[in-house]
Design an enzyme around this catalytic site. Structure first.
Site, PDB file in Angstrom:
ATOM      1  N   ASP A  49     -34.023-107.740  69.943  1.00  0.00           N
ATOM      2  CA  ASP A  49     -35.387-107.912  69.637  1.00  0.00           C
ATOM      3  C   ASP A  49     -35.286-109.098  68.265  1.00  0.00           C
ATOM      4  OD1 ASP A  49     -38.215-107.904  68.920  1.00  0.00           O
ATOM      5  OD2 ASP A  49     -38.247-106.074  70.026  1.00  0.00           O
TER       6      ASP A  49
ATOM      7  N   ASP B 185     -40.475-111.612  69.436  1.00  0.00           N
ATOM      8  CA  ASP B 185     -41.724-110.860  68.879  1.00  0.00           C
ATOM      9  C   ASP B 185     -42.864-111.461  68.369  1.00  0.00           C
ATOM     10  OD1 ASP B 185     -42.587-107.849  68.032  1.00  0.00           O
ATOM     11  OD2 ASP B 185     -42.680-109.291  66.055  1.00  0.00           O
TER      12      ASP B 185
ATOM     13  N   GLU C 260     -42.672-112.476  73.580  1.00  0.00           N
ATOM     14  CA  GLU C 260     -43.819-111.579  73.372  1.00  0.00           C
ATOM     15  C   GLU C 260     -45.114-112.355  72.875  1.00  0.00           C
ATOM     16  OE1 GLU C 260     -45.625-107.449  71.408  1.00  0.00           O
ATOM     17  OE2 GLU C 260     -44.913-109.097  70.232  1.00  0.00           O
TER      18      GLU C 260
ATOM     19  N   HIS D 233     -43.987-100.251  73.683  1.00  0.00           N
ATOM     20  CA  HIS D 233     -44.421 -99.542  72.616  1.00  0.00           C
ATOM     21  C   HIS D 233     -45.470 -99.485  71.876  1.00  0.00           C
ATOM     22  CE1 HIS D 233     -42.904-103.212  71.099  1.00  0.00           C
ATOM     23  NE2 HIS D 233     -43.106-102.786  69.943  1.00  0.00           N
ATOM     24  N   ASP D 234     -46.442-100.473  72.112  1.00  0.00           N
ATOM     25  CA  ASP D 234     -47.554-100.804  71.341  1.00  0.00           C
ATOM     26  C   ASP D 234     -48.806-100.425  72.339  1.00  0.00           C
ATOM     27  OD1 ASP D 234     -46.272-102.090  69.246  1.00  0.00           O
ATOM     28  OD2 ASP D 234     -46.213-104.209  70.644  1.00  0.00           O
TER      29      ASP D 234
END
Ligand code: GLC
Ligand code: MG
Length: 526
Positions: free
Chosen positions: A104, A206, A270, A331-332
Site C-alpha cells: 500500500d 492510497d 484508490e 477496511h473503510d
C-alpha cells in the site's frame, strides 16, 4: 497457448486480489495486533481459497493516528508488525506459493512525525519547506481557504512557530505532501523503487484523487447536491482539492517507473469519484494505473435493477482496452454481509457476482467468511473518523475486527487481548467453515476454482441478458465457451433464465428447475 501466456504475464487481469488488513489478520506475538509473522503463518488460508495476489494495507513505521495510513518512514516496518527480515521471509513465502504481493503506497500525506515534515516545519527557509503545502493565514489570522478535511474540521492547521498553515486532506497528523515539488516527488518515487527492488509486484495507491491541490486555489464552492451524506467534507465541491490535472501525470510517472521492471509492476489506484473521474486514472493509451478501483458497488443499494444499471454504465464508460475491476468492500466501508448492505442471506449471491463479473475482483479479508460489521462498545472505539464525527456512521472499527481462525479464545487470532473485539460466532470461524461444504468460504473456493478453469469467466466478454426486480442475469463468452450467471436477489423462487449444465449454485448440488430464493447459479450454455 496465448491463454497460458496471458495467465503468466497478466495475472492482474485473470487473477483475484485478496486484501489483508494486517492489524486484524493474525497475531503471532500475543500483543493483540496482527503482524507479518502472523500473516506468514496463515498463508494456507489463501492457498485454500485460491486467490492469486495479496494486497497488504500499510505496515510501515507509524504513530498509528490513522492506523498506518500516517507513515513516518516509507521504507521501514513498524515494530508492531515485525522487521525487514520478517518482511523478506513473508515475501518469499508468498512467492513460493505462486502468489503476487502488492503493498500500500500512501503518496498524499506522511505522518507529522516523518523527518521530512519535521524538517519542513522547522523553519520557512528549510530546504524541505516546500515538500509540504504551506500558506499564510488570512489577514484576520484564519485559515487560508474553507477547505474541509476528510475526517472533519478545517484542512489547514496553523504552525504557531513559523506562522503559516499547512494543508492536510485527512488528519492534522497527516500533512499533505507537495507533489508539485520536484524533490519531494523524486523522493516518493524512490520509495516505490526501494520496494520494487526488494521484490514486491506492485502497489495499491492510497486516496490518490487528493495527490495535488491547486496552489493558487481559493475557497471550494458549496456542493449544491449535498444532503448530509458523507459528512461535512462533501458539503463542498473538490474544485481546488481533488482530481487536479497534475494528479494524472503522477499516475503516469508511477507507471513509467513500474515499466522499467520485467514483468512490469502493477498499480491499483484508490480514488472515490464519478465513473468519468475514476477512469481517467487509466491514462491515455494505458499509461496510467492498471486498475483504478471501481467502487460503484461498494455503497450501492442492493437491488438488481440498480446494480445492473451500474454494471452497464461502467462497462460502457471503460476506455478501449481498459481492464475492469470490482470491489464490494474494504477496511473503510460497511461489510457486504451486513444488514445495511446485501445482508447475510444475499452474501453468497454477492460473492458469486463479484467473482463472475468481467474484471479483476478484490476480496476484503473476512468477506469469504461472511463477516458482518461488529458492534464496538463506545469505550473501545479507536477510529479517528468516529472519534471526530461521532454517531454519523463513519466509524470503521466495525469492519476492521480480527478474523476468527478456530473455536478458541479470541478465535485463535491472538493469545493476548485483541485490539478490537473478535466476532466469535462459529459461523464466521475459518475452521468451522472449512468443514462445511456448503459454507460461504467453500463457495468462494469453488468460485475461484471455476474462474481458474473457465477462461470465459476471466477473459470472456460481458453481456447483460435480463434484469427485473428480482433476478439479474448475464453472460460471459469466450470463443465457443458460453457461461450464464443468474442471481436471485429475492427470497422467492424465480424462473431460471438459463438452461444448461449448472456448474455451480450457491444452494448446493441438487438441481431444481426454478432459481431458489437467494440462489445464484453459474450455467454452461450450449
Ligand atoms: C484511504 C484509506 C483510509 C485512510 C485514508 C487516508 O482512503 O483507505 O483507510 O484513512 O486513505 O490515508
Ligand atoms: Mg502482534
Amino acid at each position: 497457448m496465448t491463454m497460458v501466456d496471458k495467465h503468466d504475464t497478466e495475472w492482474w487481469k485473470t487473477g483475484t486480489i485478496y486484501q489483508i488488513y494486517p492489524r486484524s489478520f493474525m497475531d503471532s506475538d500475543g500483543d493483540g495486533i496482527g503482524d507479518l509473522k502472523g500473516i506468514e503463518s496463515r498463508l494456507d488460508h489463501l492457498t485454500y481459497l485460491g486467490v492469486d495476489a495479496v494486497w497488504i494495507s500499510p505496515f510501515y513505521p507509524s504513530p498509528m493516528k490513522d492506523f498506518g495510513y500516517d507513515v513516518s518512514d516509507y521504507t521501514g516496518i513498524d515494530p508492531v508488525f515485525g522487521n525487514l527480515d520478517d518482511f523478506e521471509s513473508l515475501l518469499a513465502a508468498i512467492h513460493a506459493r505462486g502468489l503476487k504481493l502488492l503493498l500500500d503506497f500512501v503518496p498524499c500525506h506522511s505522518s507529522d512525525q516523518h523527518p521530512w515534515f519535521q524538517a519542513s516545519r522547522s523553519s520557512r527557509d528549510d530546504p524541505k519547506r516546500d515538500w509540504y503545502i504551506w500558506r499564510d493565514p488570512k489577514p484576520d489570522g484564519s485559515p487560508p481557504t474553507n477547505w474541509i478535511a476528510e475526517f472533519g474540521g478545517s484542512a489547514w492547521t496553523l504552525d504557531e512557530a513559523t506562522g503559516q498553515y499547512y494543508y492536510h486532506a485527512f488528519l492534522p497528523e497527516q500533512p499533505s505532501i507537495n507533489w508539485l515539488n520536484p524533490d519531494a516527488r523524486a523522493a516518493m518515487l524512490d520509495v516505490l523503487q526501494t520496494w520494487f527492488d526488494r521484490g514486491v509486484d506492485g502497489f495499491r495507491v492510497d486516496a490518490v484523487e487528493n495527490a495535488v491541490v491547486n496552489p493558487e486555489g481559493g475557497d471550494n464552492p458549496p456542493n449544491p447536491n449535498w444532503q448530509g451524506e458523507g459528512g461535512p467534507p462533501r458539503s463542498l465541491l473538490g474544485t481546488h482539492t481533488k482530481y487536479q490535472a497534475e494528479t494524472f501525470e503522477i499516475a503516469r510517472e508511477m507507471r513509467r517507473l513500474g515499466r522499467t521492471y520485467h514483468p512490469e509492476k502493477v498499480f491499483v489506484g484508490e480514488a472515490y469519484g464519478t465513473i468519468e473521474e475514476v477512469i481517467r486514472f487509466y491514462g491515455d493509451d494505458h499509461d496510467g494505473f492498471h486498475l483504478p478501483f471501481n467502487f460503484l458497488l461498494i455503497g450501492a443499494e442492493w437491488n438488481p435493477l440498480v446494480i445492473a444499471s451500474l454494471v452497464d454504465a461502467y462497462e460502457a464508460a471503460l476506455p478501449a482496452g481498459a481492464w475492469p475491476n470490482w470491489v464490494l468492500g474494504n477496511h473503510d466501508r460497511a461489510r457486504i454481509a451486513s444488514a445495511s448492505r446485501a445482508g447475510r442471506a444475499q452474501a453468497p449471491v454477492a460473492a458469486m457476482m463479484l467473482l463472475t463479473l468481467r474484471g479483476t475482483p478484490t476480496i476484503y479479508q473476512g468477506e469469504e467468511l461472511g463477516m458482518e460489521n461488529v458492534e464496538i462498545p463506545p469505550e473501545r472505539v479507536v477510529d479517528p473518523w468516529e472519534i471526530n464525527l461521532p454517531g454519523q456512521g463513519h466509524g470503521r472499527d466495525p469492519v476492521r475486527t480480527p478474523l476468527a481462525w478456530e473455536e478458541a479464545p479470541h478465535g485463535g487470532f491472538t493469545t493476548g487481548e485483541p485490539w478490537l473485539p473478535v466476532d466469535l460466532r462459529s459461523e464466521v470461524t475459518v475452521s468451522v467453515l472449512r468443514r462445511d461444504p456448503g459454507s460461504i468460504l467453500n463457495l468462494h473456493r469453488d468460485l475461484l476454482a471455476l474462474r481458474h478453469r473457465e477462461p470465459a469467466l476471466t477473459l470472456g466478454d460481458y453481456r447483460t441478458v435480463s434484469v427485473d426486480d428480482a433476478v439479474f442475469a448475464y453472460e460471459r463468452n469466450y470463443g465457443d465457451s458460453r457461461i450464464g450467471v443468474a442471481l436471485n436477489f429475492s427470497d422467492q423462487p424465480r424462473p431460471a433464465v438459463f438452461e444448461g449444465e449448472v456448474l455451480l449454485s450457491t444452494e448446493g448440488d441438487e438441481a431444481t428447475d426454478d432459481l431458489r430464493p437467494n440462489e445464484g447459479r453459474v450455467v454452461r450454455l450450449i
